[in-house]
Scaffold this motif. Structure first.
Motif, short mmCIF file in Angstrom:
data_model
loop_
_atom_site.label_atom_id
_atom_site.label_comp_id
_atom_site.label_asym_id
_atom_site.label_seq_id
_atom_site.Cartn_x
_atom_site.Cartn_y
_atom_site.Cartn_z
N GLU A 71 0.83 -1.20 0.00
CA GLU A 71 0.00 0.00 0.00
C GLU A 71 0.87 1.25 0.00
OE1 GLU A 71 -0.68 -2.71 1.58
OE2 GLU A 71 -2.82 -3.12 1.44
N ASP B 269 2.14 1.93 -3.70
CA ASP B 269 1.03 2.40 -4.55
C ASP B 269 0.55 3.79 -4.13
OD1 ASP B 269 1.17 0.13 -6.05
OD2 ASP B 269 -0.80 -0.67 -5.51
N SER B 270 0.54 4.04 -2.83
CA SER B 270 0.08 5.35 -2.34
C SER B 270 1.08 6.44 -2.68
CB SER B 270 -0.14 5.30 -0.83
OG SER B 270 -1.20 4.44 -0.52
N ALA C 253 0.85 7.26 -6.30
CA ALA C 253 -0.36 8.03 -6.63
C ALA C 253 -0.16 9.50 -6.26
CB ALA C 253 -1.57 7.46 -5.88
N VAL D 51 -7.34 5.42 -7.93
CA VAL D 51 -7.30 3.96 -8.14
C VAL D 51 -6.86 3.66 -9.57
CG1 VAL D 51 -8.70 1.85 -8.26
CG2 VAL D 51 -9.11 3.50 -6.43
N LYS E 84 0.31 1.17 -10.57
CA LYS E 84 0.22 0.22 -9.47
C LYS E 84 1.33 -0.82 -9.59
CE LYS E 84 -3.62 1.77 -7.50
NZ LYS E 84 -3.56 3.12 -8.04
N VAL F 124 6.24 3.22 -10.59
CA VAL F 124 5.89 2.79 -9.22
C VAL F 124 6.91 1.78 -8.68
CG1 VAL F 124 4.27 1.07 -10.13
CG2 VAL F 124 4.06 1.77 -7.77
N ASN G 67 -3.99 5.28 -2.20
CA ASN G 67 -4.17 4.34 -3.32
C ASN G 67 -5.66 4.14 -3.63
OD1 ASN G 67 -4.83 2.87 -1.04
ND2 ASN G 67 -3.83 0.98 -1.70
N ARG H 215 -7.95 3.33 -1.28
CA ARG H 215 -8.59 2.45 -0.31
C ARG H 215 -9.33 3.27 0.76
NH1 ARG H 215 -7.70 1.44 4.56
NH2 ARG H 215 -8.58 -0.42 5.52
N TYR I 3 -4.30 -5.09 0.81
CA TYR I 3 -3.75 -6.06 -0.15
C TYR I 3 -3.37 -7.35 0.58
CZ TYR I 3 -2.98 -1.96 -3.24
OH TYR I 3 -3.12 -0.84 -4.00
#
Lengths: 54, 833
Positions: free
Chosen positions: B598, B601-602, B605, B640, B645, B653, B701, B703, B710
């Protein structure tokens, strides 16, 4: 007063007859087995539901 | 076998492996498998029919009271308590069994150790579904036990010696998992000392006697030195070790006696009578003397595991069963031919069942985090010998075959793959995976041996003996290399790292300042500033988790000793020091990094949408996260769908993932265990992704609070790996699996249809070659179709035996929560080309 040593399920230790095992057959919802619990030969068995006189 | 081959074949063609297994296994294994009481909690609660065993706590408490006025030091009192339990607990022998031993007084009883922690004891009082009948009477017993151990349990004793601030943050449950107890985690074993057939308990007792005599003589020679003062403690420790070993021998002989009593007084079947006498002979032999046969070797191992769990709660089962039992298998099956392959398979299958039955009462958070199982019994198979040659043997194959017959979800296997593994072994592994067991997980042995040398300085011959400590982490089984305690609170809920960057370290779920007070997120004007705050939060969280473990490790030898584990450890027998004493251990610590991906991915982003494209401001994002994305659905979907990702071979990433790992690896070398060694991170999850769903706030991300996290390790988010299995492997291969961390879990779902037949095997083998060539250290597979899993959700009664890989462990699908079930179904099914 009945004692453990008077029961069919009592098996004394060879080297110490004052102690022994209470051996019982158990059937539970999944399996069947024999169990043994250490007991004193002179323990009071008056309230024991498993007691069976020798 | 009892049925026609066609019937089995039909079931196998329909991929109903569990019903096929039922028909293929022997009558004995079928009985024993069905006789087994499954112990894993469902939704945090123990299944119907299981009860807390009150025999052990009563025995412990009565002995503790008796010893209150004794002048014995604590370690000897503790050893005597353990001996009292082993001498007096109820034992049983199940019909048709050839191996004996269980922790509880009856097969459906879960043992409770009241000496560990008052907080655990209070859970017992408040666990009405597991209190045995008659409830009122037993609640009185429980209350007396709980009252006696209040203030006397391990945790009660050590907490005043810990940093209160750290302790409260750990116990909040927000950033970590567990409590720092030497008797409350799990332990490796010095198998090289106790399982090689060179010595057994009587040999160790003779060694202890010799050391006590020498020390006693030395302590009374003219003179006074620090060394002499230390001898007093050592003599007590050696005495305590001896008490536990002698109790172990007596306990085994109680089974021998019971087997003889049954054979001579009750059993009418001649064959069974012979088996009972064989059990008696086995238990008279081991653990007193070294094993001579496979049955004795397995029984010896089982006794060691059970004695260790009589001493401590062990939430894992580090083992290398093919390596240590293999020589007995070879001798009896292949050389002497005193045992047929079928007989060996029966013993092996029963060994798995005996392990699967083991249960110890654990706190609810632990049961929720390990849904459907008792603990992570991940047994290590394969690998190499100390000289680097292939260590696979007949027992490796027997274990893989037995697993398919008994289909227990715990223990599972992890296989140490290396280039010399033979095709016949790979085919057996593949069959287990194809038949949906979810195990063995595959480990890259050359990579992990190099990793053990890199991070902890284990010499190569020792590194080659490694076994999994729980799901993932390797540790040698050697004198100085094995790990005597592992406390789960060095498990980090890493999604909190990125969350705290947005809250300046304040945890809005538990209402505490836990992380560092980094600047307000709105104030960051560059990605570099933002990432610096992430590094600060990472270092803060890891430090809060590691410090209590280090402290508890230093307190353990005196306050929470383990005389039995010490007695089977060469370094303790030699030194007279408790096995947890850091001075005699090389150190093999690691931080389990839950919910790690996470972060990558965060960060990606935020970098892309805030700092690169300037589509949103940090204030926009901070506000959206604080509102749990409510009223910001369009923005959320942007984060998202339009941010890169992990798992798609996208350098944007993937390079951020590497930045995170490199920062963590750098800091891992600054964090030191009391033995002076490093604390590398190990991304994996068990079912923490579900447990933490309501504890981790909204993330960049996309969520939301409450969404499943995840599934862990370095596995891409479910459904977010859109470019196929090779892209996943390529992303993962950018990580240096030797120097970037201790190990990296990768979940993959494969299609059972695609894996059918010889073609399926060749596809899988080709995938494994790519995996190995790319230098990944781990991969594990779910191979059950969506159709089967959805059917199991609709009609659980019909699918009781379907097994899935959750994360670092397997579980029966029906025993895990709906949220976890859905999370597994959501994982991308990778098509192999």
């Amino acid at each position: 007063m009945p004692t453990c040593k008077q029961c069919k399920k009592f098996f004394p230790l060879e080297d110490n007859p004052n102690k022994g095992d209470c051996v019982q057959r158990v059937i539970d919802p999944r399996q069947t087995y024999y169990k043994a619990k250490s007991v004193d030969a002179e323990s009071d068995a008056a309230k024991c539901s498993e007691f069976e006189k020798k | 076998m009892g049925v026609t081959a066609e019937t089995v074949k039909e079931l196998e063609q329909k991929q109903e492996w569990w019903w096929a297994a039922e028909k293929k296994r022997s009558k004995r294994l079928d009985y024993l498998r069905k006789a087994m009481w499954k112990k894993g909690a469902i939704g945090g609660l123990y299944p119907a029919g299981l009860y807390i065993d009150l025999e052990r706590p009563v025995l412990q408490t009565e002995k503790a009271k008796e010893l209150e006025s004794s002048p014995d030091p604590y370690v000897i009192k503790f050893a005597k308590m353990l001996a009292h339990v082993l001498d007096n607990k109820t034992i049983f022998i199940t019909d048709h069994s050839q191996l004996v031993g269980y922790l509880g007084s009856h097969p459906n009883m879960i043992t409770w150790d009241p000496t560990l922690a008052a907080i655990l004891n209070h859970e017992v009082v408040n666990d009405p579904t597991a209190i045995p009948q008659p409830v009122e009477e037993n609640l009185k017993i429980i209350s007396e036990v709980v009252s006696y151990w209040g203030g006397k349990s391990d945790l009660d004793k050590i907490l005043p010696h810990m940093d209160l601030d750290d302790s409260m943050k750990v116990l909040s449950g927000a950033i970590g998992w567990g409590v720092p107890l030497s008797r409350g985690g799990y332990s490796g074993k010095d198998y090289e000392y106790i399982m090689t057939g060179v010595r057994a308990f009587e040999d160790v007792i003779a060694e202890l006697d010799r050391r006590i005599d020498e020390a006693d003589a030395r302590a009374h020679e003219p003179g006074a030195t620090r060394e002499i003062c230390d001898l007093y403690d050592k003599m007590n420790m050696w005495e305590a070790m001896k008490i536990t070993l002698e109790a172990g021998i007596r306990h085994a002989r109680r089974y021998a006696r019971l087997a003889r009593i049954i054979a001579e007084n009750f059993e009418t079947d001649t064959e069974r009578r012979v088996e009972l006498l064989q059990i008696a002979e086995t238990c008279e032999r081991v653990p007193a003397k070294p094993a001579r046969t496979l049955q004795e070797s397995l029984q010896y191992d089982l006794f060691i595991q059970l004695f260790s769990r009589n001493e401590a709660i062990e939430g894992a089962w580090p083992a290398r069963p093919d390596y240590y039992h293999g020589p007995y298998y070879e001798q009896e099956v292949n050389i002497d031919k005193t045992l047929t392959e079928q007989e060996a398979l029966d013993l092996t299958g029963e060994f798995l069942i005996r392990a699967a039955e083991v249960s110890q009462y654990k706190p609810k958070w632990s049961r929720e985090g390990l849904q459907g199982i008792e603990g992570t019994w991940v047994w290590t198979l394969g690998g190499v010998n100390k000289d680097g040659s292939d260590a696979c043997n007949g027992m490796t194959i027997a274990l893989l075959q037995a697993a398919r017959l008994v289909r227990v979800a715990n223990p599972t296997f992890a296989f140490r793959w290396h280039p010399k593994v033979k095709d016949e072994v790979m085919r057996e592994i593949f069959e287990c995976i194809r038949q949906g067991l979810g195990y063995p997980s595959m480990r890259n042995d050359p990579i992990l041996i190099a990793n053990a040398m890199n991070w902890h300085g284990h010499p190569i011959e020792e590194a080659r003996t490694w076994a999994h400590q729980a799901c993932m982490s390797p540790s040698p089984c050697t004198k100085h290399g094995f790990q005597p305690m592992r406390m789960a609170n060095a498990t980090a809920n890493c999604a909190k790292i990125i969350e705290y960057v947005f809250t300046s370290g304040f945890d809005n779920i538990v209402n505490m300042q836990i992380g560092a007070e980094t600047p307000l997120a709105e104030a960051f004007t560059s990605y570099e500033q933002f990432f610096d705050a992430w590094v600060t939060q990472m270092k803060t969280i890891f430090s809060i988790l590691v410090r209590p473990v280090n402290r508890a490790r230093m307190l353990a030898p005196k306050m929470t000793p383990r005389p039995f584990l010490s007695a089977i450890s060469e370094r303790s027998v030699e030194s007279g020091l408790d096995v947890c004493d850091p001075s005699i251990s090389r150190g093999n610590a690691w931080i389990t990094a839950f919910t790690w991906v996470e972060n990558a991915d965060s960060l990606a982003a935020v970098k892309k949408l805030v700092f690169d494209e300037k589509k949103y401001t940090m204030a926009d994002l901070t506000g959206a996260l604080a509102a749990n994305w409510e009223g910001k659905e369009e923005m959320r979907l942007d984060f998202v769908k339009n941010a890169p990702k992990w798992g798609n071979d996208d350098d944007y990433v993937d390079s951020i993932m590497l930045d995170c790992l490199h920062e963590a690896a750098r800091f891992s070398r600054e964090l030191k265990c009391p033995s002076g060694n490093n604390w590398p991170i190990l991304p994996e999850n068990v079912s923490g992704n579900i447990h933490y769903a309501n504890i981790v706030g909204a993330l960049p991300n996309g969520r939301r609070l409450g969404d499943a996290l995840y599934d862990g390790g370095i596995s891409p988010g479910p459904g977010l790996d859109k470019k196929g299995p090779t892209a996943v492997l390529k992303s993962c291969s950018k990580i240096d699996h030797i120097s970037d961390g201790r190990a990296f879990l990768l979940n993959q779902r494969l299609s059972p249809i695609q894996l059918a037949g010889e073609k399926g095997y060749q596809l899988w083998k080709s995938y494994m070659k790519t995996w190995a060539d790319l230098g990944l250290d781990h991969v594990q597979f779910n191979c059950v179709s969506d159709e089967t899993l959805r059917s199991a959700q609709r009609d659980p009664e019909k699918y009781q035996e379907v097994i899935v890989r959750v994360a670092g462990y397997s579980a029966h699908f029906v025993d895990i929560s709906r949220k976890t079930q859905d999370n597994i179904i959501q994982r991308t099914v990778q098509g192999l080309a």
